[in-house]
Motif scaffolding. Structure first.
Motif, PDB file in Angstrom:
ATOM      1  N   GLN A 242     -14.855  35.905 -42.422  1.00  0.00           N
ATOM      2  CA  GLN A 242     -14.069  36.361 -41.277  1.00  0.00           C
ATOM      3  C   GLN A 242     -12.603  36.325 -41.690  1.00  0.00           C
ATOM      4  OE1 GLN A 242     -15.670  36.582 -37.813  1.00  0.00           O
ATOM      5  NE2 GLN A 242     -13.925  37.970 -37.723  1.00  0.00           N
ATOM      6  N   ALA A 243     -12.009  37.483 -41.897  1.00  0.00           N
ATOM      7  CA  ALA A 243     -10.614  37.535 -42.334  1.00  0.00           C
ATOM      8  C   ALA A 243      -9.694  37.054 -41.213  1.00  0.00           C
ATOM      9  CB  ALA A 243     -10.256  38.947 -42.743  1.00  0.00           C
ATOM     10  N   VAL A 244      -8.705  36.263 -41.585  1.00  0.00           N
ATOM     11  CA  VAL A 244      -7.756  35.739 -40.604  1.00  0.00           C
ATOM     12  C   VAL A 244      -6.371  36.276 -40.964  1.00  0.00           C
ATOM     13  CG1 VAL A 244      -6.785  33.649 -39.595  1.00  0.00           C
ATOM     14  CG2 VAL A 244      -9.123  33.623 -40.474  1.00  0.00           C
ATOM     15  N   ALA A 245      -5.681  36.870 -39.990  1.00  0.00           N
ATOM     16  CA  ALA A 245      -4.345  37.398 -40.254  1.00  0.00           C
ATOM     17  C   ALA A 245      -3.390  36.244 -40.544  1.00  0.00           C
ATOM     18  CB  ALA A 245      -3.865  38.195 -39.051  1.00  0.00           C
ATOM     19  N   THR A 246      -2.517  36.442 -41.519  1.00  0.00           N
ATOM     20  CA  THR A 246      -1.585  35.385 -41.878  1.00  0.00           C
ATOM     21  C   THR A 246      -0.304  35.983 -42.442  1.00  0.00           C
ATOM     22  OG1 THR A 246      -1.376  33.293 -43.077  1.00  0.00           O
ATOM     23  CG2 THR A 246      -2.517  35.074 -44.213  1.00  0.00           C
ATOM     24  N   VAL A 247       0.643  35.112 -42.785  1.00  0.00           N
ATOM     25  CA  VAL A 247       1.915  35.552 -43.359  1.00  0.00           C
ATOM     26  C   VAL A 247       2.154  34.744 -44.627  1.00  0.00           C
ATOM     27  CG1 VAL A 247       4.414  35.659 -43.004  1.00  0.00           C
ATOM     28  CG2 VAL A 247       2.856  36.118 -41.093  1.00  0.00           C
ATOM     29  N   VAL A 248       2.588  35.433 -45.682  1.00  0.00           N
ATOM     30  CA  VAL A 248       2.825  34.734 -46.948  1.00  0.00           C
ATOM     31  C   VAL A 248       4.239  35.014 -47.451  1.00  0.00           C
ATOM     32  CG1 VAL A 248       0.398  34.802 -47.638  1.00  0.00           C
ATOM     33  CG2 VAL A 248       1.942  36.657 -48.341  1.00  0.00           C
ATOM     34  N   LEU A 249       4.679  34.106 -48.318  1.00  0.00           N
ATOM     35  CA  LEU A 249       5.887  34.338 -49.094  1.00  0.00           C
ATOM     36  C   LEU A 249       5.370  34.659 -50.495  1.00  0.00           C
ATOM     37  CD1 LEU A 249       8.848  34.059 -48.196  1.00  0.00           C
ATOM     38  CD2 LEU A 249       8.887  31.838 -49.287  1.00  0.00           C
ATOM     39  N   ALA A 250       5.595  35.897 -50.944  1.00  0.00           N
ATOM     40  CA  ALA A 250       5.131  36.301 -52.277  1.00  0.00           C
ATOM     41  C   ALA A 250       6.253  36.035 -53.275  1.00  0.00           C
ATOM     42  CB  ALA A 250       4.744  37.769 -52.266  1.00  0.00           C
ATOM     43  N   ILE A 251       5.902  35.249 -54.311  1.00  0.00           N
ATOM     44  CA  ILE A 251       6.920  34.839 -55.279  1.00  0.00           C
ATOM     45  C   ILE A 251       6.770  35.649 -56.566  1.00  0.00           C
ATOM     46  CG2 ILE A 251       7.810  32.888 -56.610  1.00  0.00           C
ATOM     47  CD1 ILE A 251       6.314  31.099 -54.525  1.00  0.00           C
ATOM     48  N   ASP A 252       7.858  36.198 -57.026  1.00  0.00           N
ATOM     49  CA  ASP A 252       7.856  36.898 -58.301  1.00  0.00           C
ATOM     50  C   ASP A 252       8.725  36.091 -59.265  1.00  0.00           C
ATOM     51  OD1 ASP A 252       7.935  38.535 -60.416  1.00  0.00           O
ATOM     52  OD2 ASP A 252       9.019  40.173 -59.433  1.00  0.00           O
ATOM     53  N   PRO A 253       8.124  35.267 -60.126  1.00  0.00           N
ATOM     54  CA  PRO A 253       8.928  34.383 -60.970  1.00  0.00           C
ATOM     55  C   PRO A 253       9.666  35.116 -62.095  1.00  0.00           C
ATOM     56  CG  PRO A 253       6.582  33.766 -61.002  1.00  0.00           C
ATOM     57  CD  PRO A 253       6.687  35.116 -60.385  1.00  0.00           C
ATOM     58  N   VAL A 254       9.452  36.418 -62.259  1.00  0.00           N
ATOM     59  CA  VAL A 254      10.117  37.261 -63.261  1.00  0.00           C
ATOM     60  C   VAL A 254       9.899  36.778 -64.699  1.00  0.00           C
ATOM     61  CG1 VAL A 254      12.246  38.450 -63.932  1.00  0.00           C
ATOM     62  CG2 VAL A 254      11.832  37.910 -61.534  1.00  0.00           C
ATOM     63  N   SER A 255      10.654  35.729 -65.105  1.00  0.00           N
ATOM     64  CA  SER A 255      10.594  35.357 -66.519  1.00  0.00           C
ATOM     65  C   SER A 255       9.618  34.218 -66.782  1.00  0.00           C
ATOM     66  CB  SER A 255      11.988  34.970 -66.996  1.00  0.00           C
ATOM     67  OG  SER A 255      12.429  33.878 -66.217  1.00  0.00           O
ATOM     68  N   MET A 256       8.673  34.027 -65.864  1.00  0.00           N
ATOM     69  CA  MET A 256       7.725  32.925 -66.034  1.00  0.00           C
ATOM     70  C   MET A 256       6.349  33.474 -65.655  1.00  0.00           C
ATOM     71  SD  MET A 256       7.867  29.345 -63.938  1.00  0.00           S
ATOM     72  CE  MET A 256       9.046  28.303 -64.757  1.00  0.00           C
ATOM     73  N   SER A 257       5.305  33.016 -66.344  1.00  0.00           N
ATOM     74  CA  SER A 257       3.978  33.512 -65.985  1.00  0.00           C
ATOM     75  C   SER A 257       3.547  32.906 -64.643  1.00  0.00           C
ATOM     76  CB  SER A 257       2.962  33.135 -67.067  1.00  0.00           C
ATOM     77  OG  SER A 257       2.695  31.756 -67.001  1.00  0.00           O
ATOM     78  N   ILE A 258       2.616  33.578 -63.977  1.00  0.00           N
ATOM     79  CA  ILE A 258       2.102  33.056 -62.708  1.00  0.00           C
ATOM     80  C   ILE A 258       1.457  31.690 -62.927  1.00  0.00           C
ATOM     81  CG2 ILE A 258       0.385  33.449 -60.881  1.00  0.00           C
ATOM     82  CD1 ILE A 258       2.789  35.192 -60.596  1.00  0.00           C
ATOM     83  N   ASP A 259       0.744  31.542 -64.061  1.00  0.00           N
ATOM     84  CA  ASP A 259       0.113  30.254 -64.380  1.00  0.00           C
ATOM     85  C   ASP A 259       1.143  29.136 -64.455  1.00  0.00           C
ATOM     86  OD1 ASP A 259      -2.433  31.104 -64.436  1.00  0.00           O
ATOM     87  OD2 ASP A 259      -2.593  31.287 -66.619  1.00  0.00           O
ATOM     88  N   THR A 260       2.226  29.404 -65.172  1.00  0.00           N
ATOM     89  CA  THR A 260       3.262  28.377 -65.334  1.00  0.00           C
ATOM     90  C   THR A 260       3.928  28.083 -63.993  1.00  0.00           C
ATOM     91  OG1 THR A 260       3.655  29.267 -67.533  1.00  0.00           O
ATOM     92  CG2 THR A 260       5.282  27.723 -66.701  1.00  0.00           C
ATOM     93  N   ALA A 261       4.170  29.131 -63.218  1.00  0.00           N
ATOM     94  CA  ALA A 261       4.805  28.934 -61.912  1.00  0.00           C
ATOM     95  C   ALA A 261       3.902  28.088 -61.011  1.00  0.00           C
ATOM     96  CB  ALA A 261       5.094  30.277 -61.265  1.00  0.00           C
ATOM     97  N   ALA A 262       2.589  28.394 -61.014  1.00  0.00           N
ATOM     98  CA  ALA A 262       1.649  27.635 -60.186  1.00  0.00           C
ATOM     99  C   ALA A 262       1.620  26.179 -60.630  1.00  0.00           C
ATOM    100  CB  ALA A 262       0.254  28.251 -60.281  1.00  0.00           C
ATOM    101  N   LYS A 263       1.663  25.976 -61.954  1.00  0.00           N
ATOM    102  CA  LYS A 263       1.629  24.624 -62.501  1.00  0.00           C
ATOM    103  C   LYS A 263       2.914  23.868 -62.132  1.00  0.00           C
ATOM    104  CE  LYS A 263       0.389  22.199 -66.746  1.00  0.00           C
ATOM    105  NZ  LYS A 263       1.599  21.487 -67.185  1.00  0.00           N
ATOM    106  N   THR A 264       4.042  24.565 -62.194  1.00  0.00           N
ATOM    107  CA  THR A 264       5.318  23.934 -61.837  1.00  0.00           C
ATOM    108  C   THR A 264       5.284  23.455 -60.392  1.00  0.00           C
ATOM    109  OG1 THR A 264       6.409  25.418 -63.383  1.00  0.00           O
ATOM    110  CG2 THR A 264       7.819  24.280 -61.807  1.00  0.00           C
ATOM    111  N   LEU A 265       4.737  24.265 -59.514  1.00  0.00           N
ATOM    112  CA  LEU A 265       4.638  23.846 -58.105  1.00  0.00           C
ATOM    113  C   LEU A 265       3.676  22.673 -57.952  1.00  0.00           C
ATOM    114  CD1 LEU A 265       4.636  27.179 -56.042  1.00  0.00           C
ATOM    115  CD2 LEU A 265       6.463  25.491 -56.270  1.00  0.00           C
TER     116      LEU A 265
END
Ligand SMILES: *Cc1c(COP(=O)(O)O)cnc(C)c1O
Length: 467
Positions: free
Chosen positions: A400-423
């Motif tokens: 059941q899909a639930v409507a939501t709001v997100v902040l989409a982060i574009d780390p530019v000079s960092m991979s998504i993996d590294t950004a996720a790990k940093t958080l």
């Protein structure tokens, strides 16, 4: 200040390091024994390094060595269970401890952490019943004759089947023999409960006739299992609860349902997708129902069994109950959570799970914007607020899909993996969601009180990603 160590015999002794000023501070904080253990461990590593050296001596500083010991002890002293910020948008998140408890439940846990009246009757001064008001609350809220609480829903299923079907047959539709979560396979649970599984029907279709044909003198239970985390779509057919329980009555056997999430009140009144309530399921004729305390109910980990007295009371008398019963902290938290259901109107403000699930989109949008605008202009450009869809999780309201709001982060000079790990390395760790090459912070599960911490974490992340 460094010295050079040429041979293993020159590696300093534990005693010498303990005489160092810095060691005194470490001993004061972590105790002599822990400190000695870690110094010894470090020295063994140093000795191996000296023995293995091919290119000359090993440089050694007592100060740097003890600093490392201090860091290890600090890391060791950190509790393995740490609070995190759930930015995944999944309100019932099994890996993050399912659901946050209501303030009332937390207060109840604190209050009973000392000696309590767990099994003590203040009036008589004698031994009392363990669950006290808990079973009364459950029967009031569900309309059941009797109730029993165990450690979790898996335990509830084991106890129910072990009591009602040990060495006997349990009939289950092939469409319901799923694996739920990491390690809950209905077929395995039935086997471990001492019952024998009789599969009927096909994966996509099971008819009443299939159940009826399987019933012989060895069968004592018809088991229905909520398809928590999957859905069979297309050309399907399933027997209704009314039909199943009617058949059980005719054959003088028991109809049990593992309901999984188990809603206590109609969620449609809060604008959420309708789920049959425990009361509804009982009214449809099922004899016994089991469900979790920490899914849609929004309480602590617990397995709740409700149903006919003649079936539930033998479960309490089963010696296995002693091994599966909940502790005083869970009992206190569950009781406090259930009391909130006495006032359903205020439930969305008092029960964190419901608060999260019912927060209007425009409020989430406003929070996302507030977080975005808390960032310096240069960093703000790399985050965007957008509408998205998420899921409730925990096997509740599957797909059941639930409507939501997100902040989409574009780390530019960092991979998504590294950004996720940093958080994740933030204090407290921030657990984000990933989608299509973006890292998403989902406001469905972010509390307003967490915005400042998130802002700081995001600022650090984006600054690091700019270097
Ligand atoms: C989640 C779930 C379980 C396991 O419940 P626990 O409380 O985690 O033990 C069992 N059956 C169904 C249908 C579920 O959804």
């Amino acid at each position: 200040m460094y010295t050079f160590i040429y041979k293993a015999a020159d590696v300093p002794s534990v005693q010498r390091l303990l005489e160092h000023d810095k060691a005194a501070l470490i001993v004061a904080q972590y105790g002599h024994a822990r400190c000695v253990t870690h110094i010894r461990r470090g020295l063994e590593g140093l000795r191996r390094e000296v023995l293995a050296q091919a290119n000359g001596p090993v440089r050694f500083s007592a100060d740097a060595f003890l600093e490392k010991v201090n860091e290890r002890l600090a890391a060791d002293a950190q509790s393995s269970l740490r609070p995190v910020i759930n930015a995944t948008g999944i309100p019932i998140h099994t890996n993050l401890g399912r659901v946050p408890l209501a303030a009332e439940a937390i207060a109840a846990i604190n209050a009973v952490a000392a000696y309590t009246t767990l099994e003590y009757d203040l009036e008589t001064g004698e031994r009392g019943t363990r669950e006290g008001r808990l079973t009364d609350l459950l029967t009031e809220l569900t309309g059941a004759e009797a109730a029993l609480v165990v450690n979790n829903n898996a335990a509830a299923v084991v106890l129910a089947l072990n009591t009602l079907a040990r060495d006997r047959d349990v009939v289950v539709s092939r469409g319901e023999l799923a694996e739920i979560g990491g390690s809950f396979r209905i077929a395995d649970i039935i086997a471990r409960s001492g019952a024998r599984l009789v599969e009927v029907g096909a994966t996509n279709k099971t008819r009443l006739q299939d159940y009826a044909a399987a019933i012989d003198e060895d069968v004592t239970v018809l088991l229905r299992v909520h398809p928590s985390n999957y859905r069979i779509e297309g050309f399907t057919e399933q027997v209704t609860r009314e039909e199943l329980s009617q058949l059980a009555r005719e054959k003088d056997i028991v109809a049990i349902e593992d309901l999984g999430s188990g809603a206590l009140i109609d969620l449609a009144q809060f604008g959420l997708p309708a789920e049959p309530t425990v009361r509804d399921v009982l009214a449809s004729g099922m004899d016994v129902i089991t469900f979790s305390g920490d899914k849609l109910l929004g309480g602590p980990q617990a397995g709740i069994i409700v149903g006919k007295t003649a079936l539930v009371e033998p479960m309490r008398a089963n010696p296995l109950y002693r091994a599966l019963r909940p502790d005083k902290l869970s009992i206190a938290a569950l009781e406090a959570t259930l009391r909130l259901y006495h006032d359903p109107d205020r439930l969305p403000e008092r029960l964190p799970l419901l608060r999260m699930m019912t927060t209007p989109l425009e409020v989430l949008r406003e929070r996302a914007a507030r977080l975005r605008w808390s960032l310096p202009a240069a960093l703000r450009a790399r985050v965007a607020t957008q509408d998205d869809v998420g899921y409730t999780g925990g096997g509740a309201l599957p797909r059941q899909a639930v409507a939501t709001v997100v902040l989409a982060i574009d780390p530019v000079s960092m991979s998504i993996d590294t950004a996720a790990k940093t958080l994740r390395e933030n204090t407290p760790p921030v657990i984000a969601r990933r989608a299509k090459g973006r890292l998403l912070l989902d406001f469905r599960t972010i509390a307003p009180s967490e915005l400042q911490t998130l802002s700081d974490a995001l600022r650090r992340l984006l600054t690091a990603a700019s270097r």
